[in-house]
Design a protein around this motif. Structure first.
Motif, PDB file in Angstrom:
ATOM      1  N   TYR A  93      -9.334   4.650   0.983  1.00  0.00           N
ATOM      2  CA  TYR A  93     -10.107   4.980  -0.213  1.00  0.00           C
ATOM      3  C   TYR A  93     -11.306   4.039  -0.372  1.00  0.00           C
ATOM      4  O   TYR A  93     -12.438   4.486  -0.564  1.00  0.00           O
ATOM      5  CB  TYR A  93      -9.209   4.942  -1.455  1.00  0.00           C
ATOM      6  CG  TYR A  93      -9.964   5.222  -2.728  1.00  0.00           C
ATOM      7  CD1 TYR A  93     -10.237   6.537  -3.114  1.00  0.00           C
ATOM      8  CD2 TYR A  93     -10.429   4.186  -3.528  1.00  0.00           C
ATOM      9  CE1 TYR A  93     -10.965   6.799  -4.264  1.00  0.00           C
ATOM     10  CE2 TYR A  93     -11.155   4.438  -4.679  1.00  0.00           C
ATOM     11  CZ  TYR A  93     -11.418   5.746  -5.049  1.00  0.00           C
ATOM     12  OH  TYR A  93     -12.147   6.012  -6.180  1.00  0.00           O
ATOM     13  N   VAL A  94     -11.057   2.734  -0.250  1.00  0.00           N
ATOM     14  CA  VAL A  94     -12.182   1.802  -0.443  1.00  0.00           C
ATOM     15  C   VAL A  94     -13.199   1.936   0.690  1.00  0.00           C
ATOM     16  O   VAL A  94     -14.399   1.754   0.492  1.00  0.00           O
ATOM     17  CB  VAL A  94     -11.743   0.323  -0.603  1.00  0.00           C
ATOM     18  CG1 VAL A  94     -10.971   0.118  -1.886  1.00  0.00           C
ATOM     19  CG2 VAL A  94     -10.938  -0.157   0.577  1.00  0.00           C
TER      20      VAL A  94
ATOM     21  N   GLY B 204       0.831  -1.196   0.000  1.00  0.00           N
ATOM     22  CA  GLY B 204       0.000   0.000   0.000  1.00  0.00           C
ATOM     23  C   GLY B 204       0.865   1.245   0.000  1.00  0.00           C
ATOM     24  O   GLY B 204       2.045   1.189  -0.367  1.00  0.00           O
TER      25      GLY B 204
ATOM     26  N   ILE C 232      -6.068   0.052  -6.836  1.00  0.00           N
ATOM     27  CA  ILE C 232      -6.815   1.068  -6.084  1.00  0.00           C
ATOM     28  C   ILE C 232      -6.142   2.424  -6.282  1.00  0.00           C
ATOM     29  O   ILE C 232      -6.815   3.443  -6.485  1.00  0.00           O
ATOM     30  CB  ILE C 232      -6.908   0.696  -4.586  1.00  0.00           C
ATOM     31  CG1 ILE C 232      -7.512  -0.702  -4.438  1.00  0.00           C
ATOM     32  CG2 ILE C 232      -7.717   1.740  -3.827  1.00  0.00           C
ATOM     33  CD1 ILE C 232      -7.578  -1.211  -3.012  1.00  0.00           C
ATOM     34  N   MET C 233      -4.798   2.427  -6.251  1.00  0.00           N
ATOM     35  CA  MET C 233      -4.095   3.695  -6.455  1.00  0.00           C
ATOM     36  C   MET C 233      -4.391   4.265  -7.837  1.00  0.00           C
ATOM     37  O   MET C 233      -4.511   5.482  -8.001  1.00  0.00           O
ATOM     38  CB  MET C 233      -2.579   3.507  -6.242  1.00  0.00           C
ATOM     39  CG  MET C 233      -1.756   4.780  -6.384  1.00  0.00           C
ATOM     40  SD  MET C 233      -2.372   6.202  -5.412  1.00  0.00           S
ATOM     41  CE  MET C 233      -1.582   5.926  -3.837  1.00  0.00           C
TER      42      MET C 233
ATOM     43  N   GLU D 247      -4.961   3.202   0.248  1.00  0.00           N
ATOM     44  CA  GLU D 247      -5.846   2.310  -0.486  1.00  0.00           C
ATOM     45  C   GLU D 247      -6.958   1.791   0.417  1.00  0.00           C
ATOM     46  O   GLU D 247      -8.125   1.722   0.022  1.00  0.00           O
ATOM     47  CB  GLU D 247      -5.030   1.154  -1.087  1.00  0.00           C
ATOM     48  CG  GLU D 247      -4.042   1.578  -2.183  1.00  0.00           C
ATOM     49  CD  GLU D 247      -2.782   2.257  -1.657  1.00  0.00           C
ATOM     50  OE1 GLU D 247      -2.622   2.352  -0.415  1.00  0.00           O
ATOM     51  OE2 GLU D 247      -1.957   2.724  -2.462  1.00  0.00           O
TER      52      GLU D 247
ATOM     53  N   THR E 135      -3.594   2.224   5.149  1.00  0.00           N
ATOM     54  CA  THR E 135      -2.996   2.804   3.943  1.00  0.00           C
ATOM     55  C   THR E 135      -3.998   3.698   3.211  1.00  0.00           C
ATOM     56  O   THR E 135      -5.186   3.698   3.512  1.00  0.00           O
ATOM     57  CB  THR E 135      -2.576   1.687   2.966  1.00  0.00           C
ATOM     58  OG1 THR E 135      -3.758   0.989   2.553  1.00  0.00           O
ATOM     59  CG2 THR E 135      -1.611   0.710   3.604  1.00  0.00           C
TER      60      THR E 135
ATOM     61  N   PRO F 181      -3.484  -3.526  -4.310  1.00  0.00           N
ATOM     62  CA  PRO F 181      -3.608  -2.097  -3.981  1.00  0.00           C
ATOM     63  C   PRO F 181      -3.171  -1.173  -5.114  1.00  0.00           C
ATOM     64  O   PRO F 181      -3.646  -0.030  -5.196  1.00  0.00           O
ATOM     65  CB  PRO F 181      -2.696  -1.931  -2.760  1.00  0.00           C
ATOM     66  CG  PRO F 181      -2.596  -3.269  -2.163  1.00  0.00           C
ATOM     67  CD  PRO F 181      -2.746  -4.265  -3.281  1.00  0.00           C
TER      68      PRO F 181
END
Lengths: 546, 369
Positions: free
Chosen positions: B348-349, A308, A357-358, B345, B343, A354
């Motif tokens: 964000y989710v 992450g 996601i980024m 990520e 994190t 991840p």
């Protein structure tokens, strides 16, 4: 953060950690830097040894005081008066940066008029700092440019925290100390990823990248990106959510990696609120005091077991890498959340790593637009970093403020919400130790750290201790309008008369049962730094008779 | 940057003005033995091993304290240099257990082998935590020690084991003062200094108290810079591999390497290239990670409350239970608390779940606490 948004247009730290060595003067206000941010504390001491002048403003005699040129020991909660007093001296003695004010700022005249309410005599009266010392600090800061300001919760955790931040920002603008190396206003972030959690929208009023939820265009943008209808009403902050849960208006809560039953103010009330929830899901690495109240507990991996990114206090996005396999049957937080979403029938949560996601974060967050894992593999990037070609931004507001012009704001002094009185004659302020962290869920598992500090020590001035018949190490009771806790007394001159200081690292001494949940009206931050309390010695347990 | 050119051992070396002769030589991969020099510490000139010959300069100046200048002609190897530095090394070795350093069998020696030279078990290199990672071994091998002409001082010196994370064994200390300088120059704490004189000289705290009773903040920056086995971690298992990541404690974002063995985190090392920390770490980062990551109280399975008690459940059971229940609430009846420890990520989710699935903006984290 709201204070910096009002004045500068961006709530983030303006400068980089490493350009501190360029500063000719540092003002450290409301930060116990060597304890809470040890590496920056090291930098400060190094800078001082190399000639940088240091002003420490803190009611407590923190370790950094011994390195300071000037120590302003103002009363807890009087920062606005102290800073406005300094600014009055700067204006009266014509030490401000007129060119910078004219070119880069607005609302100066209005602000300047408000300074007349802060003569040094009044400043001395309210803050307890001799007027001449305030003037000396003002001159030192204004004449040693570039000068940098560092602050943490000592500035923000007040019912007038936003005002405090604005005062700090006013001071930096007044002296032209924005937008160049070694200057700036730098709030130091307490948690590894506070900055990032805010950046990616874990806030009730903004989407990722601080894009307001109540803006119709932005809402449409996210509706098309996420393929869902979105709610245009800003949500509630954590400090508002707890009372709503207590009233039964919030019925379900999904909580990840936090321990509000120790970290939130008036925590007895918080625990009651959590017990009243219909559904309480907690996702954590340990069965924390909060997780023990949950209906469902989900085991998450620690940072060592997942990939992450964290964003640090200087806005630098850095890669977190998986070092070991998940402990037991624990799973990364993002995986768990996506699973819940998918099982609720939602689309858009099919991430396998991840890095994907980024990619989505970058696509909806302009300041993260150029950030991706292949770039981060080489080096961390400081946002704003809008495109893949952009190198990142070390210093904010170099030519224009994020909002255009820097906005001066006149300020009025508002005392803390709860002041000492006959019944509760002492001020309780919260502090932190180098050897423990926040509510201790991680550090208290480390035996070595506990050998340094394993229980609460209430810092109390020798004068107050003597008056109460308290010796160093005595068991004492600390009582506020909201609760009472017991702990050992640590008699020390580092705490001024009339003030006691406690950490909130220890579940056995839940300091936040005492603190005041009164909130700053703008930022909704609670007033951890001033609560009225009384202290009494606990009679020694009668020795067994022979 | 102001560039200069000098000649070292007949080789042309480009350097930057402000560099010392030692730094110039190192930048050209020319080895000059030294024990007191450390890249991020001020020049000290304590060990006298980096002596060189410089044209138009008298005597044998120490390379670590001599500024490099344009056109300088330097020689790092000569019989005069070798003779003097060998004596300097003997002086250092006279207060260090050193018999192994002269022994050709050192590489093959086990801790409890019978030693034909009668070196006490506690004095052997093989029992020192720094063995094979010891700068004194490297320097002794390079300069070569055949015999000590100075009698060894075998007076036992005190070992400070008071700190929970590292020990200070003064018997192995060579008085290079790197630890003392790190504590002053790097951390600004100044918990230790060189105390006493002559053979009595030692690294000590104010009042010669144990480290735990001093102002030491236990960051371990001294330990990182110790060239020998005098300041060593209590836990000295070597990792099989290291993984670069970012510290999980405060917001500075120190870059660090987690050392892994048998799928457990066993060590932490600061990343010298780390933009925020340049290799430095605090006590929590350096010593406060491995133990909580591997702690036996870690949650290892989902738990669901049944009849008032949290009991083990499978992932499917727990996730389906949550997904089934969460959908029943109106948006403003739900709150999602995200985490400043997780994190970007993860966060964000989490906020996407709140907004796009649960229909609420009630999402926050502990930024204010």
């Amino acid at each position: 953060m709201a204070g910096l948004v009002t004045t500068f247009g961006s709530g983030a730290s303006t400068n980089s950690i490493k350009d501190m060595s360029d500063a000719r003067c540092i003002l450290a206000i409301g930060t116990n830097t060597t304890e809470a941010h040890p590496i920056i504390g090291m930098n400060m001491r190094k800078a001082v040894r190399e000639g940088t002048r240091l002003i420490v403003a803190n009611p407590l005699e923190i370790p950094l005081v011994r390195d300071a040129d000037i120590w302003l020991q103002h009363r807890s909660g009087t920062d606005v008066v102290l800073l406005m007093g300094m600014m009055k001296v700067i204006v009266d003695e014509d030490l401000m940066d007129t060119a910078f004010i004219e070119e880069r700022c607005e609302n100066y005249d209005f602000f300047k008029d408000s300074l007349k309410n802060y003569p040094l005599s009044l400043v001395e009266n309210i803050t307890g700092v001799p007027g001449e010392k305030v003037a000396e600090a003002a001159r030192l800061y204004a004449t040693n440019s570039p000068a940098a300001i560092f602050y943490t919760m000592g500035i923000t955790q007040h019912t007038h925290g936003t005002d405090n931040v604005i005062a700090v920002a006013n001071l930096a603008m007044l002296t032209g100390n924005v937008g160049k190396p070694g200057s700036g206003v730098n709030p130091l972030r307490g948690q590894n990823n506070v900055q990032g959690a805010c950046d990616v929208g874990a806030l009730p009023n903004v989407y990722p990248g601080y894009q307001p939820v109540n803006n119709e265009d932005i809402k449409e943008k996210f509706e098309s990106a996420w393929g869902a209808r979105l709610n245009p009403t800003p949500g509630k902050t954590l400090t508002e959510i707890m009372p709503l849960a207590h009233e039964g208006k919030i019925k379900a809560m999904y909580l990840m990696g936090e321990n509000p039953s120790l970290s939130d103010p008036d925590s007895t009330h918080v625990r009651e609120a959590l017990r009243r929830l219909d559904l309480f899901v907690v996702q954590d690495i340990f069965l924390s005091e909060t997780a023990q109240l949950a209906d469902v507990v989900l085991p998450a991996t620690s940072f060592a077991e997942k990939d992450g990114t964290f964003t640090n206090t200087e806005r630098r996005v850095q890669r977190v890498r998986k070092a070991i396999e998940p402990v037991g049957d624990s799973r990364p937080d993002w995986w768990i959340t996506c699973q819940i979403a998918r099982r609720m029938g939602a689309s858009g949560f099919d991430f396998e790593h991840p890095s994907q996601i980024m990619e989505e974060i970058a696509s909806v967050t302009p300041s993260y637009g150029g950030i991706n894992y292949s770039r981060l593999e080489k080096e961390g990037l400081q946002w704003p970093c809008p495109t893949e070609e952009h190198p990142g931004t070390a210093i904010l507001h170099t030519e224009l403020f994020s909002r255009g012009k820097g906005h001066f704001v006149p300020l009025e002094y508002r005392p803390a919400a709860e002041l000492p009185d006959d019944e509760y004659p002492l001020v309780l302020t919260t502090d932190r130790s180098l050897f423990q962290f926040h509510t201790g869920t991680m550090t208290r598992k480390v035996r070595g750290l506990n050998t340094f500090l394993s229980e609460e020590l209430v810092a109390i001035n020798p004068g107050d201790a003597e008056a109460l018949g308290i010796d160093d190490g005595d068991k004492i009771q600390v009582i506020s309008r909201r609760g009472e806790v017991t702990a050992k007394a640590g008699v020390t001159e580092s705490t001024p008369p009339g003030t006691i200081a406690m950490t909130f690292h220890f579940a056995e001494t839940p300091t936040n049962e005492l603190t005041n949940p009164a909130l700053d009206p703008v930022s909704k931050i609670p007033e951890f730094k001033v609560a009225a309390v009384r202290v009494q010695k606990i009679g020694r347990v009668a020795a067994k008779t022979a | 940057m102001d560039k200069i050119t000098l000649t070292i051992n007949g080789q042309e070396v480009k350097a930057t003005r402000g560099m010392t002769v030692l730094e110039a030589a190192q930048s050209a991969d020319i080895y000059v033995p030294t024990l007191c020099h450390y890249p991020d510490l001020e020049p000290y000139g304590g060990c006298r091993l980096c002596i060189v010959e410089i044209e138009k300069m008298r005597g044998l100046p120490t390379a670590c304290t001599t500024p490099a200048t344009d056109g300088m002609v330097v020689t790092t190897e000569s019989s005069a240099i070798q003779q003097v530095r060998q004596t300097s090394l003997e002086l250092i070795l006279s207060t260090h257990p050193c018999d192994c350093l002269e022994c050709h069998r050192r590489e093959r020696c086990g801790p409890y082998d019978i030693c034909l030279r009668h070196v006490a078990v506690t004095d052997r290199c093989v029992v020192c935590p720094a063995n094979d990672n010891c700068e004194l071994q490297q320097v002794a091998d390079y300069i070569g020690v055949h015999e000590l002409r100075i009698p060894r001082d075998t007076m036992p010196r005190t070992i400070d084991t008071s700190n929970p994370f590292f020990d200070l064994d003064r018997n192995r200390c060579i008085l290079c003062a790197r630890c003392v300088r790190a504590c002053q120059e790097i951390t600004g704490v100044g918990a230790i200094d060189m105390a006493y004189r002559g053979y009595g000289m030692k690294v000590a705290t104010f009042g010669d108290m144990p480290l735990m009773d001093s102002i030491c903040r236990s960051c371990g920056e001294c330990m990182v810079r110790c060239p020998v086995g005098a300041i060593t971690p209590k836990d000295t298992v070597l990792p099989e591999r290291e993984v670069k990541t970012v510290c999980t404690y405060c917001g500075i974002g120190c870059s660090m390497y987690l050392g892994v063995k048998d799928d457990k985190v066993i060590s932490v090392r600061g990343d010298e290239q780390g933009p925020a920390n340049q290799g430095r770490l605090c006590v929590k980062g350096r010593f406060g990670i491995a133990e909580f990551v591997n702690h036996r109280e870690r949650l290892t399975t989902p738990l669901i409350r049944k009849n008032g008690r949290l009991v083990k459940a499978s992932w499917d059971e727990a996730l389906d239970f949550i997904a089934g229940k969460l959908g029943k609430y109106r948006g403003d009846e739900v709150a999602v608390i995200s985490s400043a420890k997780s994190t970007n990520e993860d966060n964000y989710v989490m906020q996407k779940l709140a907004r796009a699935v649960l229909g609420t903006n009630n999402v926050d984290h502990c930024a204010r606490l």
